[in-house]
Design an enzyme around this catalytic site. Structure first.
Site, short mmCIF file in Angstrom:
data_model
loop_
_atom_site.label_atom_id
_atom_site.label_comp_id
_atom_site.label_asym_id
_atom_site.label_seq_id
_atom_site.Cartn_x
_atom_site.Cartn_y
_atom_site.Cartn_z
N GLU A 120 0.63 -1.31 0.13
CA GLU A 120 0.13 0.07 -0.06
C GLU A 120 0.95 1.40 -0.23
O GLU A 120 0.54 2.21 0.74
CB GLU A 120 -1.03 -0.13 1.17
CG GLU A 120 -1.65 -1.21 1.13
CD GLU A 120 -2.90 -1.44 2.39
OE1 GLU A 120 -2.83 -0.37 2.98
OE2 GLU A 120 -3.75 -2.32 2.12
N GLU A 266 -5.95 -8.34 -1.29
CA GLU A 266 -6.75 -8.60 0.00
C GLU A 266 -8.21 -7.85 -0.43
O GLU A 266 -8.54 -6.82 -1.00
CB GLU A 266 -6.24 -7.32 1.01
CG GLU A 266 -4.85 -7.67 1.56
CD GLU A 266 -4.60 -6.68 2.63
OE1 GLU A 266 -5.33 -5.75 2.90
OE2 GLU A 266 -3.32 -6.51 3.30
#
Ligand SMILES: *[C@@H]1O[C@H](CO)[C@@H](O)[C@H](O)[C@H]1NC(C)=O
Ligand SMILES: *[C@@H]1O[C@H](CO)[C@@H](O)[C@H](O)[C@H]1NC(C)=O
Ligand SMILES: *[C@@H]1O[C@H](CO)[C@@H](O)[C@H](O)[C@H]1NC(C)=O
Ligand SMILES: *[C@@H]1O[C@H](CO)[C@@H](O)[C@H](O)[C@H]1NC(C)=O
Ligand SMILES: *[C@@H]1O[C@H](CO)[C@@H](O)[C@H](O)[C@H]1NC(C)=O
Ligand SMILES: *[C@@H]1O[C@H](CO)[C@@H](O)[C@H](O)[C@H]1NC(C)=O
Length: 462
Positions: A120, A266
């Protein structure tokens, strides 16, 4: 006869292997380890096999885990941690060394198939790391190619905050501050190396930020009759996940990249959380993940309206509840397994089990917002002698959080660490909740529906 028989057997085997690769055991699981009650990596790998996981993703390149995965059929995704990105970006030797130590040492016996560079990265305000991301990916790729390794993809998981909006998906566009600087080089790299655009994508968060305009059923893939009509593209959406994924597909298209495949690094739904976290429960988590798995494994649902029929590699978050994560309660409740390996709710990762074949679960009471008052108080399980730092933290955040605890003020009495912490935690939470503060304090605080001042008063009077 012998030949015929041999051919027959071989054909059967091929059909089996084919369906096994495409349908059974294709779903991946994220194996996060921020917990102090988790089973050993050895036990964990047995659990992963027992639930028919096809792939596992870890957040580092743990030698212990990679060694234990050797010889299993699990395909493995490993990660270059964020702290290494800048070093690797400017130093091919460092990249070669990383690949030697973390890939070559285990490959091919450990079936490493993906290297994710960073986690991220664009969600951190670190311009240097943004600039270094693609160069680091290129160097890792080069190290792999120099060893003739071509079946390991290099990617980077990003979150939905790379796009400006998901309503409607056809308006999807990368944010201006990353579009030219990061996204174009990244997309060139992914396209050129036939890698995936990996997304951490959570309909739970999108829904919970806007539950009046998005229905829970739409977020849970529960009602295919409920549609969102994208007038820009003419496409019709029956669930929020497709909408989120396609907003990225359209954003890539606007920059001229039509064919980069999406991977889901995810996704999931929390099985629990704080009292004010509507919709975080086992019931919804089970429905979400079951429907997700079915969608990702069974035609004709595979793909999205913009990319029908295209398989999306998917990793569910997460294997275990991780009790050492901070933030709101949901952060510690994403697991599908208890630490003893039992499922928190039944979940067939092959996707063949229909919903009506699962045991019926009771409708949860927290699918509607909790309307009453909440306070943030000292958790009953903690050692109150250790409250000091948490109390100091709450009172040091300013904005008058602890003004009323001064000796001449209203909340000074009773003079006890617990009473003062109850006040300070509640006051802090009330002031900073809208800015994203949570009632946690490293486990020292919990939400409650009973007014702590009354509770204490009773106790002190008795
Ligand atoms: C590059 O990395 C190698 C291996 O870590 C290190 O020995 C070397 O000093 C680095 N070179 C530069 C210019 O930083
Ligand atoms: C919900 O939808 C209405 C009507 O389209 C819009 O005016 C409003 O801004 C939306 N609310 C949020 C929080 O997005
Ligand atoms: C969706 O529509 C079909 C046809 O109108 C109907 O049979 C079905 O019950 C509906 N499903 C739901 C979940 O409402
Ligand atoms: C979606 O919107 C388009 C354009 O307004 C319209 O032609 C079409 O009939 C709509 N489809 C549905 C299923 O509502
Ligand atoms: C993407 O890669 C393909 C080759 O695989 C190439 O033909 C195409 O031009 C590339 N697209 C862009 C926008 O660079
Ligand atoms: C805290 O105080 C600062 C400075 O007075 C102010 O800008 C800020 O909005 C306040 N924050 C909250 C959550 O009240």
């Amino acid at each position: 006869m012998y030949m015929k028989r041999a051919v027959f057997v071989f054909t059967l085997f091929c059909i089996f292997a084919f369906s096994n690769a495409l349908v059974l055991g294709n779903i991946g699981i994220n194996y996060g380890r921020l917990g102090n009650n988790l089973p050993s990596p050895y036990q964990t790998i047995e659990f992963l096999k027992s639930v028919n996981a096809g792939q596992v993703k870890i957040y580092d390149a743990s030698p212990e885990v990679l060694k234990l995965l050797s010889g299993t059929r699990l395909r493995v995704s490993i990660m270059v941690t964020n702290g290494l990105i800048s070093g690797i970006a400017s130093n091919q030797t460092m990249s070669d060394q990383w690949v030697r130590e973390n890939v070559l040492a285990y490959y091919p016996n450990t079936r490493i198939r993906t290297i994710l560079v960073g986690n991220e990265v664009l969600s951190y305000d670190d311009q240097q790391m943004w600039a270094d991301l693609v160069p680091a990916m290129q160097k890792i790729k080069k190290s792999l190619v120099s060893h003739n390794i071509h079946n390991v993809k290099v990617g980077t998981p990003l979150t939905m905050d790379v796009v400006e909006s998901i309503f409607p998906p056809s308006s999807g566009k990368f944010k201006d501050d990353i579009s030219d600087k990061v996204m174009i080089p990244l997309l060139k790299f992914l396209n050129g190396s036939k890698s995936y655009f990996f997304l951490d994508v959570y309909p739970y968060f999108t829904w919970s930020e806007n539950p009046t305009n998005i229905s829970l059923d739409f977020a849970l893939f529960k009602d295919a009759n409920q549609t969102y009509n994208d007038t820009g593209s003419g496409l019709i959406y029956t669930n929020l996940l497709d909408q989120m994924l396609d907003s990225v597909v359209f954003a890539m298209q606007k920059l001229g990249f039509e064919n980069i495949r999406i991977g889901i690094s995810e996704t999931g739904w929390p099985n629990g959380g704080d009292m004010d976290q509507t919709g975080a429960n086992v019931y919804n988590a089970a429905i979400y993940n079951r429907n997700l798995v079915r969608k990702m494994t069974a035609s004709p649902e595979i793909g999205t309206p913009a990319r029908p029929g295209i398989v999306i590699p998917t990793f569910i978050f997460s294997l275990y509840d991780e009790n050492q994560k901070s933030g709101p309660g949901t952060e510690r409740h994403w697991g599908i397994l208890n630490p003893n390996g039992n499922q928190i709710y039944e979940l067939d990762l092959t996707g063949v089990r229909p919903e009506n074949d699962y045991p019926q679960m009771q409708e949860p009471s927290n699918n509607k917002p909790y309307k009453g008052k909440l306070w943030c108080v000292v958790a009953s399980s903690v050692d109150t002698m250790e409250l000091g730092p948490a109390l100091d933290f709450a009172c040091s955040q300013g904005n008058g959080t602890c003004d009323e605890l001064a000796p001449e003020k209203a909340c000074y009495q009773p003079v006890s660490e617990v009473a003062h912490a109850n006040y300070a935690f509640s006051s802090y939470w009330a002031k900073f909740r809208d800015a994203g503060a949570s009632c946690y304090f490293n486990g020292f605080a919990v939400q409650t529906t009973s007014d702590p001042s009354k509770f204490l008063l009773n106790h002190h009077l008795v």
